[in-house]
Motif scaffolding. Structure first.
Motif, mmCIF file in Angstrom:
data_model
loop_
_atom_site.group_PDB
_atom_site.id
_atom_site.type_symbol
_atom_site.label_atom_id
_atom_site.label_comp_id
_atom_site.label_asym_id
_atom_site.label_seq_id
_atom_site.Cartn_x
_atom_site.Cartn_y
_atom_site.Cartn_z
ATOM 1 N N ALA A 290 0.835 -1.206 0.000
ATOM 2 C CA ALA A 290 0.000 0.000 0.000
ATOM 3 C C ALA A 290 0.867 1.252 0.000
ATOM 4 O O ALA A 290 0.586 2.225 -0.719
ATOM 5 C CB ALA A 290 -0.931 -0.018 1.207
ATOM 6 N N TYR A 291 1.941 1.242 0.798
ATOM 7 C CA TYR A 291 2.804 2.413 0.827
ATOM 8 C C TYR A 291 3.451 2.662 -0.533
ATOM 9 O O TYR A 291 3.596 3.815 -0.967
ATOM 10 C CB TYR A 291 3.897 2.294 1.885
ATOM 11 C CG TYR A 291 4.836 3.470 1.794
ATOM 12 C CD1 TYR A 291 4.402 4.750 2.148
ATOM 13 C CD2 TYR A 291 6.108 3.336 1.245
ATOM 14 C CE1 TYR A 291 5.227 5.865 1.986
ATOM 15 C CE2 TYR A 291 6.934 4.427 1.084
ATOM 16 C CZ TYR A 291 6.484 5.690 1.450
ATOM 17 O OH TYR A 291 7.293 6.793 1.275
ATOM 18 N N THR A 292 3.842 1.605 -1.216
ATOM 19 C CA THR A 292 4.446 1.764 -2.540
ATOM 20 C C THR A 292 3.511 2.518 -3.474
ATOM 21 O O THR A 292 3.940 3.424 -4.211
ATOM 22 C CB THR A 292 4.787 0.383 -3.135
ATOM 23 O OG1 THR A 292 5.659 -0.311 -2.242
ATOM 24 C CG2 THR A 292 5.452 0.520 -4.489
ATOM 25 N N GLN A 293 2.231 2.180 -3.439
ATOM 26 C CA GLN A 293 1.260 2.858 -4.298
ATOM 27 C C GLN A 293 0.954 4.261 -3.798
ATOM 28 O O GLN A 293 0.582 5.144 -4.581
ATOM 29 C CB GLN A 293 -0.012 2.030 -4.408
ATOM 30 C CG GLN A 293 0.194 0.681 -5.088
ATOM 31 C CD GLN A 293 0.835 0.808 -6.464
ATOM 32 O OE1 GLN A 293 0.425 1.649 -7.270
ATOM 33 N NE2 GLN A 293 1.837 -0.023 -6.748
ATOM 34 N N LEU A 294 1.098 4.489 -2.496
ATOM 35 C CA LEU A 294 0.967 5.847 -1.968
ATOM 36 C C LEU A 294 2.119 6.710 -2.467
ATOM 37 O O LEU A 294 1.920 7.866 -2.877
ATOM 38 C CB LEU A 294 0.961 5.805 -0.438
ATOM 39 C CG LEU A 294 1.022 7.160 0.290
ATOM 40 C CD1 LEU A 294 -0.210 8.005 -0.016
ATOM 41 C CD2 LEU A 294 1.165 6.943 1.799
ATOM 42 N N ALA A 295 3.323 6.164 -2.438
ATOM 43 C CA ALA A 295 4.503 6.928 -2.846
ATOM 44 C C ALA A 295 4.469 7.246 -4.335
ATOM 45 O O ALA A 295 4.669 8.404 -4.747
ATOM 46 C CB ALA A 295 5.776 6.145 -2.504
ATOM 47 N N VAL A 296 4.202 6.225 -5.161
ATOM 48 C CA VAL A 296 4.138 6.415 -6.618
ATOM 49 C C VAL A 296 3.041 5.505 -7.159
ATOM 50 O O VAL A 296 3.273 4.309 -7.388
ATOM 51 C CB VAL A 296 5.485 6.086 -7.305
ATOM 52 C CG1 VAL A 296 5.378 6.334 -8.813
ATOM 53 C CG2 VAL A 296 6.625 6.888 -6.705
ATOM 54 N N PRO A 297 1.826 6.041 -7.350
ATOM 55 C CA PRO A 297 0.729 5.203 -7.858
ATOM 56 C C PRO A 297 1.085 4.544 -9.187
ATOM 57 O O PRO A 297 1.696 5.168 -10.058
ATOM 58 C CB PRO A 297 -0.418 6.199 -8.018
ATOM 59 C CG PRO A 297 -0.105 7.311 -7.058
ATOM 60 C CD PRO A 297 1.393 7.420 -7.060
ATOM 61 N N GLY A 298 0.714 3.274 -9.317
ATOM 62 C CA GLY A 298 0.983 2.543 -10.540
ATOM 63 C C GLY A 298 2.319 1.838 -10.581
ATOM 64 O O GLY A 298 2.658 1.207 -11.599
ATOM 65 N N THR A 299 3.088 1.917 -9.482
ATOM 66 C CA THR A 299 4.386 1.239 -9.451
ATOM 67 C C THR A 299 4.230 -0.262 -9.709
ATOM 68 O O THR A 299 3.338 -0.909 -9.155
ATOM 69 C CB THR A 299 5.076 1.459 -8.087
ATOM 70 O OG1 THR A 299 5.364 2.843 -7.929
ATOM 71 C CG2 THR A 299 6.374 0.671 -7.996
ATOM 72 N N LYS A 300 5.112 -0.792 -10.523
ATOM 73 C CA LYS A 300 5.146 -2.240 -10.761
ATOM 74 C C LYS A 300 5.694 -2.909 -9.499
ATOM 75 O O LYS A 300 6.807 -2.573 -9.069
ATOM 76 C CB LYS A 300 6.038 -2.563 -11.959
ATOM 77 C CG LYS A 300 5.648 -1.832 -13.238
ATOM 78 C CD LYS A 300 6.708 -2.040 -14.307
ATOM 79 C CE LYS A 300 6.383 -1.271 -15.573
ATOM 80 N NZ LYS A 300 6.513 0.194 -15.379
ATOM 81 N N MET A 301 4.959 -3.843 -8.938
ATOM 82 C CA MET A 301 5.430 -4.413 -7.674
ATOM 83 C C MET A 301 5.067 -5.884 -7.559
ATOM 84 O O MET A 301 4.166 -6.393 -8.238
ATOM 85 C CB MET A 301 4.884 -3.625 -6.481
ATOM 86 C CG MET A 301 3.389 -3.590 -6.323
ATOM 87 S SD MET A 301 2.904 -2.512 -4.929
ATOM 88 C CE MET A 301 1.163 -2.924 -4.813
ATOM 89 N N ILE A 302 5.809 -6.566 -6.692
ATOM 90 C CA ILE A 302 5.665 -7.997 -6.453
ATOM 91 C C ILE A 302 5.493 -8.219 -4.953
ATOM 92 O O ILE A 302 6.240 -7.657 -4.147
ATOM 93 C CB ILE A 302 6.899 -8.765 -6.958
ATOM 94 C CG1 ILE A 302 7.104 -8.538 -8.463
ATOM 95 C CG2 ILE A 302 6.777 -10.256 -6.665
ATOM 96 C CD1 ILE A 302 8.435 -9.060 -8.994
ATOM 97 N N TYR A 303 4.510 -9.037 -4.604
ATOM 98 C CA TYR A 303 4.292 -9.442 -3.221
ATOM 99 C C TYR A 303 5.369 -10.475 -2.891
ATOM 100 O O TYR A 303 5.392 -11.554 -3.450
ATOM 101 C CB TYR A 303 2.893 -10.045 -3.104
ATOM 102 C CG TYR A 303 2.427 -10.514 -1.728
ATOM 103 C CD1 TYR A 303 3.206 -11.304 -0.899
ATOM 104 C CD2 TYR A 303 1.143 -10.202 -1.294
ATOM 105 C CE1 TYR A 303 2.759 -11.740 0.333
ATOM 106 C CE2 TYR A 303 0.666 -10.644 -0.063
ATOM 107 C CZ TYR A 303 1.482 -11.415 0.743
ATOM 108 O OH TYR A 303 1.020 -11.859 1.963
#
Length: 513
Positions: A290-303
């Motif tokens: 959630a923080y990753t998307q708060l920092a930069v919405p749309g960031t490519k990320m892996i759980y």
């Protein structure tokens, strides 16, 4: 029926024909692997929802520490309940932020024909990371050096079972720590042409990693293409610290991939219970995602997640345990619920040598990851001694295992089913298929034939030197390094990378020169 097609002729000449058909052509690098098998599920939908709700309750009621002033400010700005370093998050806020993440994305390499898709329906292999020691091609365990890291990257480039280079696969302990990340990045970019893992431990190291990738790939290219992954490790229980969060923001702002990984030592930094461990792990992951998307919405990320249980006798991490396999399955179910690709640890082992324990533990980890439908198999090359050793013999063995797991993940094909049924009609009772036209046409793709696993008779094996698996793999590693072919890289790019390393070394710590 002509004499050449008779069952008797096929019996006499079938094996010879089949062996003659075996080519020595080089196995191509794995492309994107699309899953065709269905995932195993460890719990029911109701039980999964119970774990999900427990994770949300942890974040709302207990909260999670973000030990980073920028992150705390950003959480306050969107209305989160921030008390000191503790952030209490509401479920709607968490799920709303996570919904901004892409469900799939592409990793690019310097080879325009080599690209890989990361999604919930695909499988990708990357090497191990972070070992301070190697077990070299002579089987000697020692501290790893820069030349060892270069050798690992050369193996990664030459072996077809890897999609992603490991970056810091083993630590170059002969390079001063303040400079080490520069040389790690340079080796990834020069010795391989694959997408790779950069360094994330702090803002400056992350920025240097991105800057060096831009030299090799071009700044404009990286604005719209992902080439580098930043692994962001959590500090369980329930902490995300500034060092990692700084790196996270650098990668996210550069449009690169962020891998969020809680670090679970079952019964040490999580409860001694599989379901509750999954709830805590998931809470930590959700907060980071959630923080990753708060920092930069749309960031490519892996759980991400790294999970082992802990021995109550010694306190040491234990790989290959059934509880770890169950956690794999639970994380897979949770990640699919959120629509986010996820990673597991593929080939982890606590063995002190490349021995049966190493093989057993790694095989369990591989299969639990595949049956749980993991999307990124990290540490799928070389991991022994709970990650303290990168074993080069095991590295090449794992590279071959990756090919086998890829074949398994692609499931059962019906593309040639009708033609195969015709072969049954041709052969009939009492015949064999070794010399049949369908077998000769299809055997290479139909049934994989490993090189390093031994299938000779005892007499044949003895005549060839009675070599065990470790010896065969050490010889394979040596031969692969001797045949290494460096990827193409523009001379001007290489010179610019070298100049960047020299410049940054002088800026960081000129006294070390």
């Amino acid at each position: 029926m002509s004499a050449i097609d008779s069952p008797a002729t096929r019996r006499r000449g079938g094996r010879t024909s089949l062996m003659a058909a075996r080519g020595a052509e080089k196995t191509p690098r794995l492309s994107t692997i699309n899953y065709a098998i269905k995932p195993v599920e460890a719990v029911s939908a109701d039980q999964l929802e119970r774990i999900h709700l427990a994770s949300l309750a942890i974040l709302r009621e207990i909260g999670i520490d973000f030990r980073d002033e920028t992150a705390l400010r950003q959480w306050r700005e969107v209305g989160a309940d921030v008390r000191g370093e503790r952030v209490h998050l509401e479920p709607d806020m968490i799920m709303g932020l996570i919904s901004k993440a892409p469900r799939s994305f592409e990793l690019r390499s310097r080879d325009p024909d080599q690209r890989v898709t990361i999604s919930q329906e695909t499988l990708t292999f990357g090497t191990m990371q972070g070992a301070p020691n190697v077990r070299d091609v002579n089987g000697v365990r020692r501290s790893s050096t820069m030349e060892d890291l270069r050798d690992v990257n050369r193996l990664t480039q030459m072996l077809p079972g890897f999609h992603v280079a490991g970056g810091f696969t083993c630590e170059p302990t002969d390079i001063a720590v303040p400079w080490r990340h520069l040389h790690i990045n340079r080796s990834s970019l020069v010795e391989t042409n694959l997408p790779y893992f950069g360094l994330t431990t702090g803002q400056q190291r992350a920025e240097d990693s991105i800057a060096m990738a831009r030299i090799a790939y071009g700044e404009e290219f990286m604005k719209s293409n992902a080439v580098i992954i930043g692994q962001i490790s959590g500090n369980s229980p329930l902490v995300w610290d500034a060092t990692m969060l700084e790196g996270l923001r650098v990668y996210a702002e550069a449009n690169q991939v962020v891998l969020l990984s809680p670090f679970v030592l079952g019964a040490a930094n999580t409860p001694a219970d599989v379901a509750a461990t999954a709830a805590q792990l998931n809470a930590e992951a959700l907060a980071g995602l959630a923080y990753t998307q708060l920092a930069v919405p749309g960031t490519k990320m892996i759980y991400g997640q790294y999970s082992v249980s802990v021995s109550m006798r010694s306190g040491a991490p234990m790989s290959g345990m059934p509880e770890v396999s169950l956690l794999n399955v639970l994380v897979g179910q949770l990640a699919r619920r959120y629509g986010i690709p996820w990673r597991t640890t593929a080939s982890q082992s606590s063995a002190k040598t490349f021995d049966p324990q190493s093989g057993y533990e790694s095989a369990i980890a591989y299969m639990s990851g595949a049956t749980a439908k993991s999307n990124l198999f990290l540490h799928a090359g070389g991991w022994d001694e709970a990650g303290l050793v990168c074993c080069l013999a095991k590295f090449v063995a794992d590279a071959e295992q990756n090919l086998l797991i890829a074949k398994y993940a692609q499931g059962v094909s019906f593309d040639h089913f009708d033609d195969a049924l015709e072969a049954i009609r041709r052969i009939g009772p009492g015949g064999h298929y070794l010399g049949d036209a369908f077998t000769l046409k299809r055997f290479k793709e139909a049934f994989i034939s490993p090189e390093l696993l031994d299938y000779l008779s005892y007499e044949q094996w003895k005549a060839k030197g009675s070599k065990d698996m470790a010896q065969r793999c050490r010889e394979k590693a040596k031969a692969t390094l001797e045949s290494y072919e460096p990827p193409q890289i523009d001379v001007a790019v290489r010179e610019e990378l070298d100049a960047f390393v020299a410049k940054r070394q002088n800026e960081i710590s000129p006294s070390l020169a």
